[in-house]
Write a protein that holds these residues in place. Structure first.
Motif, PDB file in Angstrom:
ATOM      1  N   VAL A 127       5.160 -12.721   8.437  1.00  0.00           N
ATOM      2  CA  VAL A 127       6.416 -12.331   7.816  1.00  0.00           C
ATOM      3  C   VAL A 127       6.305 -10.887   7.336  1.00  0.00           C
ATOM      4  CG1 VAL A 127       8.041 -12.849   5.973  1.00  0.00           C
ATOM      5  CG2 VAL A 127       6.809 -14.697   7.097  1.00  0.00           C
ATOM      6  N   VAL A 128       7.324 -10.126   7.607  1.00  0.00           N
ATOM      7  CA  VAL A 128       7.292  -8.715   7.220  1.00  0.00           C
ATOM      8  C   VAL A 128       8.586  -8.354   6.488  1.00  0.00           C
ATOM      9  CG1 VAL A 128       5.852  -7.997   9.151  1.00  0.00           C
ATOM     10  CG2 VAL A 128       8.345  -8.023   9.405  1.00  0.00           C
ATOM     11  N   ALA A 129       8.554  -7.214   5.849  1.00  0.00           N
ATOM     12  CA  ALA A 129       9.774  -6.659   5.274  1.00  0.00           C
ATOM     13  C   ALA A 129      10.170  -5.460   6.120  1.00  0.00           C
ATOM     14  CB  ALA A 129       9.528  -6.229   3.838  1.00  0.00           C
ATOM     15  N   VAL A 130      11.417  -5.430   6.537  1.00  0.00           N
ATOM     16  CA  VAL A 130      11.891  -4.328   7.365  1.00  0.00           C
ATOM     17  C   VAL A 130      12.877  -3.514   6.555  1.00  0.00           C
ATOM     18  CG1 VAL A 130      13.097  -3.694   9.478  1.00  0.00           C
ATOM     19  CG2 VAL A 130      11.610  -5.700   9.463  1.00  0.00           C
ATOM     20  N   LYS A 131      12.556  -2.258   6.367  1.00  0.00           N
ATOM     21  CA  LYS A 131      13.476  -1.413   5.610  1.00  0.00           C
ATOM     22  C   LYS A 131      14.327  -0.633   6.603  1.00  0.00           C
ATOM     23  CE  LYS A 131      13.954   1.065   1.525  1.00  0.00           C
ATOM     24  NZ  LYS A 131      13.403   0.995   0.201  1.00  0.00           N
ATOM     25  N   VAL A 132      15.605  -0.918   6.584  1.00  0.00           N
ATOM     26  CA  VAL A 132      16.511  -0.272   7.525  1.00  0.00           C
ATOM     27  C   VAL A 132      17.247   0.829   6.794  1.00  0.00           C
ATOM     28  CG1 VAL A 132      18.407  -0.631   9.129  1.00  0.00           C
ATOM     29  CG2 VAL A 132      16.816  -2.499   8.640  1.00  0.00           C
ATOM     30  N   MET A 133      17.279   1.988   7.390  1.00  0.00           N
ATOM     31  CA  MET A 133      17.922   3.122   6.737  1.00  0.00           C
ATOM     32  C   MET A 133      19.419   2.866   6.604  1.00  0.00           C
ATOM     33  SD  MET A 133      17.544   7.066   7.821  1.00  0.00           S
ATOM     34  CE  MET A 133      17.617   8.361   6.610  1.00  0.00           C
ATOM     35  N   ALA A 134      19.939   3.240   5.470  1.00  0.00           N
ATOM     36  CA  ALA A 134      21.364   3.039   5.234  1.00  0.00           C
ATOM     37  C   ALA A 134      22.168   3.794   6.289  1.00  0.00           C
ATOM     38  CB  ALA A 134      21.734   3.529   3.844  1.00  0.00           C
ATOM     39  N   PRO A 135      23.211   3.141   6.815  1.00  0.00           N
ATOM     40  CA  PRO A 135      23.988   3.770   7.889  1.00  0.00           C
ATOM     41  C   PRO A 135      24.498   5.167   7.531  1.00  0.00           C
ATOM     42  CG  PRO A 135      24.615   1.483   7.638  1.00  0.00           C
ATOM     43  CD  PRO A 135      23.652   1.782   6.541  1.00  0.00           C
ATOM     44  N   HIS A 136      24.926   5.357   6.264  1.00  0.00           N
ATOM     45  CA  HIS A 136      25.483   6.672   5.954  1.00  0.00           C
ATOM     46  C   HIS A 136      24.386   7.740   5.930  1.00  0.00           C
ATOM     47  CE1 HIS A 136      24.226   5.539   1.833  1.00  0.00           C
ATOM     48  NE2 HIS A 136      24.091   6.841   1.653  1.00  0.00           N
ATOM     49  N   LEU A 137      23.141   7.330   5.660  1.00  0.00           N
ATOM     50  CA  LEU A 137      22.037   8.286   5.709  1.00  0.00           C
ATOM     51  C   LEU A 137      21.629   8.554   7.156  1.00  0.00           C
ATOM     52  CD1 LEU A 137      19.751   6.987   2.816  1.00  0.00           C
ATOM     53  CD2 LEU A 137      21.362   8.898   2.771  1.00  0.00           C
ATOM     54  N   ALA A 138      21.684   7.458   7.936  1.00  0.00           N
ATOM     55  CA  ALA A 138      21.244   7.586   9.322  1.00  0.00           C
ATOM     56  C   ALA A 138      22.133   8.553  10.105  1.00  0.00           C
ATOM     57  CB  ALA A 138      21.243   6.205   9.988  1.00  0.00           C
ATOM     58  N   ALA A 139      23.324   8.785   9.538  1.00  0.00           N
ATOM     59  CA  ALA A 139      24.227   9.703  10.219  1.00  0.00           C
ATOM     60  C   ALA A 139      23.732  11.142  10.122  1.00  0.00           C
ATOM     61  CB  ALA A 139      25.633   9.583   9.609  1.00  0.00           C
ATOM     62  N   SER A 140      22.853  11.403   9.155  1.00  0.00           N
ATOM     63  CA  SER A 140      22.348  12.761   8.990  1.00  0.00           C
ATOM     64  C   SER A 140      21.047  12.927   9.769  1.00  0.00           C
ATOM     65  CB  SER A 140      22.120  13.057   7.503  1.00  0.00           C
ATOM     66  OG  SER A 140      21.078  14.009   7.358  1.00  0.00           O
ATOM     67  N   GLY A 141      21.050  13.877  10.681  1.00  0.00           N
ATOM     68  CA  GLY A 141      19.877  14.079  11.529  1.00  0.00           C
ATOM     69  C   GLY A 141      18.643  14.451  10.733  1.00  0.00           C
ATOM     70  N   SER A 142      18.816  15.356   9.757  1.00  0.00           N
ATOM     71  CA  SER A 142      17.641  15.801   9.004  1.00  0.00           C
ATOM     72  C   SER A 142      17.098  14.652   8.157  1.00  0.00           C
ATOM     73  CB  SER A 142      17.995  16.993   8.131  1.00  0.00           C
ATOM     74  OG  SER A 142      18.921  16.606   7.138  1.00  0.00           O
ATOM     75  N   ALA A 143      18.000  13.797   7.656  1.00  0.00           N
ATOM     76  CA  ALA A 143      17.549  12.665   6.864  1.00  0.00           C
ATOM     77  C   ALA A 143      16.738  11.710   7.725  1.00  0.00           C
ATOM     78  CB  ALA A 143      18.734  11.938   6.233  1.00  0.00           C
ATOM     79  N   ARG A 144      17.190  11.493   8.966  1.00  0.00           N
ATOM     80  CA  ARG A 144      16.454  10.607   9.878  1.00  0.00           C
ATOM     81  C   ARG A 144      15.054  11.146  10.117  1.00  0.00           C
ATOM     82  NH1 ARG A 144      20.116   7.454  13.416  1.00  0.00           N
ATOM     83  NH2 ARG A 144      18.404   7.262  14.880  1.00  0.00           N
ATOM     84  N   GLN A 145      15.007  12.432  10.332  1.00  0.00           N
ATOM     85  CA  GLN A 145      13.700  13.022  10.613  1.00  0.00           C
ATOM     86  C   GLN A 145      12.790  12.918   9.398  1.00  0.00           C
ATOM     87  OE1 GLN A 145      14.412  16.980  11.954  1.00  0.00           O
ATOM     88  NE2 GLN A 145      15.219  16.260  13.930  1.00  0.00           N
ATOM     89  N   ARG A 146      13.365  13.221   8.261  1.00  0.00           N
ATOM     90  CA  ARG A 146      12.587  13.150   7.029  1.00  0.00           C
ATOM     91  C   ARG A 146      12.087  11.733   6.810  1.00  0.00           C
ATOM     92  NH1 ARG A 146      11.040  17.258   3.460  1.00  0.00           N
ATOM     93  NH2 ARG A 146      13.149  17.969   3.103  1.00  0.00           N
ATOM     94  N   PHE A 147      12.989  10.787   7.016  1.00  0.00           N
ATOM     95  CA  PHE A 147      12.657   9.370   6.846  1.00  0.00           C
ATOM     96  C   PHE A 147      11.405   9.035   7.655  1.00  0.00           C
ATOM     97  CE2 PHE A 147      13.165   4.929   8.294  1.00  0.00           C
ATOM     98  CZ  PHE A 147      13.424   4.266   7.103  1.00  0.00           C
ATOM     99  N   ALA A 148      11.433   9.428   8.902  1.00  0.00           N
ATOM    100  CA  ALA A 148      10.319   9.102   9.782  1.00  0.00           C
ATOM    101  C   ALA A 148       9.059   9.848   9.374  1.00  0.00           C
ATOM    102  CB  ALA A 148      10.688   9.447  11.231  1.00  0.00           C
ATOM    103  N   ARG A 149       9.249  11.124   9.025  1.00  0.00           N
ATOM    104  CA  ARG A 149       8.080  11.922   8.702  1.00  0.00           C
ATOM    105  C   ARG A 149       7.391  11.409   7.437  1.00  0.00           C
ATOM    106  NH1 ARG A 149      10.418  16.798   9.174  1.00  0.00           N
ATOM    107  NH2 ARG A 149      10.485  17.335   6.970  1.00  0.00           N
ATOM    108  N   GLU A 150       8.207  11.164   6.418  1.00  0.00           N
ATOM    109  CA  GLU A 150       7.632  10.693   5.163  1.00  0.00           C
ATOM    110  C   GLU A 150       7.005   9.318   5.330  1.00  0.00           C
ATOM    111  OE1 GLU A 150       7.420  12.306   2.318  1.00  0.00           O
ATOM    112  OE2 GLU A 150       8.687  14.055   2.710  1.00  0.00           O
ATOM    113  N   ALA A 151       7.675   8.472   6.109  1.00  0.00           N
ATOM    114  CA  ALA A 151       7.139   7.127   6.303  1.00  0.00           C
ATOM    115  C   ALA A 151       5.801   7.203   7.019  1.00  0.00           C
ATOM    116  CB  ALA A 151       8.131   6.279   7.098  1.00  0.00           C
ATOM    117  N   LYS A 152       5.699   8.111   7.962  1.00  0.00           N
ATOM    118  CA  LYS A 152       4.428   8.246   8.677  1.00  0.00           C
ATOM    119  C   LYS A 152       3.343   8.779   7.754  1.00  0.00           C
ATOM    120  CE  LYS A 152       6.251   8.565  13.317  1.00  0.00           C
ATOM    121  NZ  LYS A 152       7.033   9.466  14.182  1.00  0.00           N
ATOM    122  N   ALA A 153       3.744   9.716   6.894  1.00  0.00           N
ATOM    123  CA  ALA A 153       2.773  10.236   5.920  1.00  0.00           C
ATOM    124  C   ALA A 153       2.314   9.122   5.003  1.00  0.00           C
ATOM    125  CB  ALA A 153       3.399  11.376   5.120  1.00  0.00           C
TER     126      ALA A 153
END
Lengths: 922, 199
Positions: A127-153
């Protein structure tokens, strides 16, 4: 397409389940087109409100699991519906849909960042927890990138106190990251549930959060959003996990690009964050400080109505000291948090690693205070003068008294720069600290010790009401600067009289629950007696507020002053300056000379507050004038006229004194003076005001089992707390024409029946010890709501026991249905366990008999095995008397004779019916 | 708290009749959340509300012996329901005076004339109804096709329009209508049956 018409009958058939599969398909396709048939169908199924009700009842939580995983939780939240709507379809019936390789089982939560889903990883079966980015944030390209970058860090941080990241997906329509599912709750939820946490838990959680932060900081990662919601507590607090690393930044990116404003709740932000300046690891330390503060106090340090207000306070204001809010928190803890909350980053601790080590050290110290010292760094933070002052207080107290310090040291109060210490021999002593007439603080003193701070000045330390097991040594203390005063609470000895009558003397009349009850009845009897004599002298009762001596104009004082000569206090009366207000310097001196008769026996013997009040009514002046006019021209229609005029008058009036002839209820059921607990100096012309449209005032407060009142006819009764408001109102007014049957506290009281432990030969009931008559005893507790009282008795008889004439008598009591049921419930389960049980019957506070219970059947309670005919007869007679009083009261509530029987302890002093009454009968 | 803790456990076992035992268990599952949520709504903290639910149910359990010996004429469920309601009101009104909970003895809880407490009474009714719905929903959900339930859930619980639900589920609007009506009809039938059982 056989039936494309609107056919109500077809709808009914569908609902009855009569349609064939083909016909149902037809209906379905018709409904595709025809909204009115759809609505008609829905109306036939259920009314609109039922549909709404269903949505409301089923909407707010998961049907199966009231725990953490809540599918449909906050489904008003469009974010959740939006995320759920984008899940891929699934074959799994238990799944809400799929995301990546995961079957979604429910929604864990939703926040500024996005939605957290509970999901099953089918390939690894975990069982896992999946954190899905809020749709209104996902609309922002830089936010998506940041999301991925920070999560990877964050994924690179491997530490037990930092949530692991299984994977990050940036490419999906909504980016998401996958984490282990932590079974537990967030710190936020725990704080909501429990409020401030114990110090040990605070330190344990704080140390782990700091350790997790240290690991992340080492990787150059700043969390930026440390708050209780992001701290997960697994298995209590043994393991703490920080979630949402760095993700706040993605939110910032999105919000800044969209609106230029900072999003999210700023409660836990650092000042530099609030100012929008660049942040480093020390920002997380500030947030850790707010986290610790919140755990200590139950709320965040910087609160305001708006986000802007919060940020303003974060930047500008020092937080309120923790120990002012929660005195249980040690000063060194307050000092640590204060340092973390320093406005300038360089004034905080140097690193999360240092904080983790310090908090660990503090934890060790807290758990083993004698062997493990506080870490030096923390000890240095604590202002030394305060520590010394505590030590000084203890030493000085011993010196002052010339006594060894008592076993239980309870409270140290810091009064400005002076110290008030309260020592006690006992636990759980309720205390109030007064300054003048104001209660500064109420405390329950316990051995663990609590500290509290109040302003400097002169105080009185009083035992709170109804606590009669202890006495206070010196109730008045004057705290000077740097001085120490000690107040001692000692156990009240058996022989301690406290100025009251000796306990032996109080024992004799039997039917009082306690000597204090008897004293209260006696006081009120003297007061009402005085009022009767006053009426005899003046032709009317005093007004509540008396202006000048005898009411002949002047500053106002209370009727209590006016009554002094009639209470044998002529000397005190003569000392009163009637040409000065009651609170003039001279008259104030008399406050401490209050006659004991005005003070409840439950109050502190030095109290200047009266416990007995008249009941005054608002609308009395016009009525009084009308009555005065009527008095002057009495005629046969008097009573009828009265009734038109006076719906709400009470015994005490404001401008004119009432007279007994005004009391049309029959004097018996009309209250003149009540017992209440107010902080009113006895000479102050203040009573209790009554109005039909206002809330009923609170009476009593001195006794647990009701309150005493002096009725206009001179009787004093103890009224039950369970009287309903309407009856009380009727008793307070003098002429509403209603029959009133006050529920009085009972003479015969059978309370909870319980089993005495096997082998126990004695039972202590009330203040006496009773021998158990040759067998286990069903005994009766006196401090509970009675199982039944004489009010529940319909009949009582006694006769020789037909089976065993030599042994004794049988008493049969017929109870009301309800009382029978209560009694039965209590006795059956006990007699089942122990067939030969005995029952003790308490009458007037004393055991009258310990008879064998033979048959509690239904509402009939038969008692046999009474020892000797005499006691059985006496008991039966007493019970019968109680029953007949009860019945008489019910049948003839206005009859004076029966009422007079009620609970008269001091029959000799009971005043004769007043002349007003006689006048009316003429 | 109670005067005889050792008697408590055995009292529950007093429900010997298997039929009544089942009724009791069903009853507890229905009423525990009712008590809990009523208590929460009256301002108790979660842990206190749990305690209170336990306390009330234990008090009621302890009175079962009474019912069995005297009240065979009364329906067990009906009796339980009355006693429980009184106990909730007693616990909440008396408890509120001093400490949050814990001050009431079993006898106090079972006193038959609780003070008039309209607010609590209506809360109990409300929460009781909620429990009926929830229990019925669990039964119906297990019985119907997952898509049927989902259509009901989306449109009735989540408040999504029929059209949106149809799009989301890839169904026709007519199917959504029939699905949600079918579920609602089953729900009402289940609730009616439960209510009949309780009365």
């Amino acid at each position: 397409m056989t039936q494309q018409v609107c056919d109500p009958e077809r709808l009914m058939s569908f609902l009855r389940g009569d349609l064939t599969a083909a016909a149902e398909r037809d209906l379905t396709s018709h409904l595709d087109e025809c909204a009115s048939c759809g609505q008609a169908l829905e109306q036939r199924v259920a009314a609109a409100f039922v549909w709404r009700e269903a949505g409301e009842f089923l909407g707010d939580e998961d049907l199966d699991d009231p725990g953490t995983c809540l599918p449909g939780h906050e489904t008003n939240d469009p974010q959740i519906s939006q995320v759920l709507s984008q899940l891929a379809p699934t074959d799994d019936p238990d799944s809400l849909g799929r995301i990546g390789g995961y079957e979604v089982a429910g929604v864990i939560g939703s926040g500024g960042m996005g939605v957290v889903l509970k999901a099953r990883d089918s390939s690894l079966d975990r069982v896992v927890a999946v954190k899905v980015m809020a749709p209104h944030l996902a609309a922002s390209g830089s936010a998506r990138q940041r999301f991925a970058r920070e999560a990877k860090a964050a994924a690179a941080v491997l530490h037990p106190n930092v949530i692991a990241i299984h994977g990050v997906t940036q490419e999906a329509e909504l980016p998401y990251l996958v984490m282990p599912y932590v079974r537990g709750e967030s710190l936020q939820k725990r704080l909501q549930k429990e409020g401030p946490l114990p110090l040990v838990d605070i330190l344990r959680i704080g140390a782990q959060v700091a350790a997790g932060l240290a690991a992340a900081h080492q990787q150059g990662l700043v969390h930026r959003d440390i708050k209780p919601a992001n701290i997960l507590l697994e298995e209590g607090v043994e393991r703490v996990t920080i979630t949402d690393f760095g993700l706040a930044r993605a939110v910032d990116d999105a919000s800044l690009t969209r609106s230029g404003a900072v999003a999210g709740t700023p409660l836990y932000m650092s000042p530099e964050q609030a100012r929008g300046e660049p942040v480093d690891a020390r920002s997380d330390l500030f947030s850790l400080g707010t986290l610790l503060y919140t755990m200590c106090t139950g709320h965040s340090p910087f609160r305001a109505e708006t986000s802007f207000g919060v940020m303003h306070r974060i930047i500008q204001d020092p937080p309120r000291p923790i120990t002012e809010i929660n005195a249980d928190v040690p000063l060194w803890m307050e000092a640590c948090v204060t340092k973390l909350l320093a406005k300038r980053p360089e004034d905080r601790f140097s690193s999360a690693k240092e904080v983790a080590a310090l908090l660990e050290g503090c934890l060790a110290h807290t758990q083993r205070p004698t062997t493990t010292p506080l870490p030096d760094r923390v000890a240095q933070l604590t202002p030394p003068p305060i520590r010394r002052r505590w030590g000084f207080a203890l030493a000085a107290a011993g010196a002052l008294l010339g006594l060894p310090i008592l076993a239980g040291i309870l409270i140290i109060l810091q009064l400005g720069t002076g110290t008030l210490r309260i020592e006690s021999e006992m636990d759980d002593v309720p205390i109030r600290i007064m300054q003048g007439n104001k209660v500064v603080e109420r405390l329950t003193v316990s051995r663990d010790g609590t500290s509290t701070r109040i302003a400097a000045g002169e105080y009185r330390v009083l035992l709170d009401w109804t606590f009669d097991r202890a006495v206070v040594s010196e109730s008045t203390v004057s705290i000077s600067r740097n001085g120490t005063e000690v107040v001692r609470v000692t156990r009240r000895g058996e022989g301690s009289t406290g100025g009251g009558p000796s306990s032996d003397a109080l024992e004799s009349p039997r039917w009082f629950a306690s000597p204090a009850h008897k004293q209260a009845v006696s006081d009120l009897t003297r007061i009402i007696n005085g009022l009767h004599r006053y009426q005899k002298m003046h032709g009317r009762l005093p007004t509540s507020v008396v202006h000048g001596k005898d009411g002949k104009a002047g500053p106002p004082h209370s009727w209590r002053v006016e009554l002094l000569p009639l209470l044998g206090e002529q000397e005190l009366y003569d000392q009163y300056h009637f040409d000065e207000p009651w609170d003039s310097a001279h008259n104030k001196l008399l406050l401490s000379k209050m006659p004991a008769v005005f003070r409840s026996p439950q109050d502190h013997p030095q109290s200047n507050f009266t416990s007995y009040f008249g009941i005054t009514s608002n609308d009395i002046s016009p009525r009084a004038a009308a009555l005065q006019a009527m008095r002057e021209q009495r005629d046969g229609k008097l009573e009828a006229d009265y009734e038109q005029y006076v719906p709400e008058a009470t015994v005490f009036w404001k401008r004119l004194g009432a007279s007994f002839i005004d009391m049309l209820d029959g004097t018996s059921s009309c209250i003149a003076v009540v017992e209440a607990r107010r902080e009113i100096p006895w000479t102050q012309p203040v009573d209790i005001n009554y109005a039909s449209d206002a809330l009923l005032p609170r009476f009593g407060g001195w006794f647990d089992d009701g309150w005493h009142a002096a009725f206009a006819d001179g009787t004093v009764k103890q009224l039950a707390t369970y009287n309903d408001a309407k009856s009380i109102r009727n008793m307070l007014t003098i002429s509403d024409g209603q029959a009133v049957t006050p529920r009085l506290t009972r003479r015969l009281r059978i309370h909870e029946v319980s089993l005495l432990p096997e082998g126990e030969r004695e039972a202590v009931i009330g203040q006496r010890t009773y021998q158990v008559p040759g067998g286990p005893l069903l005994w009766i507790r006196t401090d509970q709501v009675p199982l039944f009282t004489e009010a529940d008795l319909l009949a009582a008889t006694s006769e020789p026991d037909p089976n065993n004439r030599s042994v004794g008598e049988v008493i049969s009591m017929t109870l009301t249905e309800e009382a029978g049921a209560r009694f039965l419930a209590a006795t059956t389960r006990l007699s089942e366990q122990r067939p030969a049980a005995y029952l003790a019957i308490l009458f007037d506070g004393e055991i009258w008999s310990a008879p064998r219970v033979v048959a509690p059947i239904g509402a009939k309670l038969t008692i046999t095995g009474l020892q000797g005919k005499e006691s059985a007869d006496t008991l039966a007679a007493k019970i019968r008397e109680a029953v007949s009083q009860m019945r008489d009261r019910l049948n003839a509530p206005q009859s004076e004779a029966e009422n007079a029987v009620e609970l008269q302890p001091v029959q000799d002093t009971r005043p004769q019916p007043a002349n007003g009454r006689t006048g009316r009968q003429d | 708290m109670t005067q005889f803790p050792e008697t408590r456990e055995s009292l529950i076992i007093q429900v010997k009749d298997p039929e009544n035992r089942a009724a009791w268990e069903q009853f507890v599952s229905l009423y525990r959340p009712v008590i809990f949520r009523t208590a929460l709504a009256r301002g108790l903290q979660e842990a206190d509300a749990q305690d209170l639910a336990q306390q009330v149910l234990l008090a009621v359990a302890s009175a079962i012996g009474d019912w069995q010996q005297r009240d065979e004429s009364t329906r067990f469920r009906h009796w339980l329901r009355t006693v429980t309601r009184n106990a909730i009101v007693n616990a909440l009104t008396r408890g509120a005076k001093g400490q949050a909970v814990g001050g009431s003895s079993i006898q106090e809880l079972l006193a038959q004339h609780p003070p008039a407490e309209e607010e609590t009474e209506s809360l109990i009714d409300w929460e009781y109804r909620r429990q009926l719905y929830r229990r019925a929903a669990r039964i119906v959900r297990a019985d119907v096709h997952a898509d049927t339930w989902r259509a009901f859930e989306l449109t009735v619980i989540d408040g999504v329009s029929n059209r949106t639900a149809a799009e989301q589920l890839g169904k026709s609007i007519g199917t959504i209508y029939t699905a949600r009506c079918r579920v609602m009809q089953r729900l009402r039938a289940e609730i009616a049956e439960m209510e009949a059982g309780e009365e």
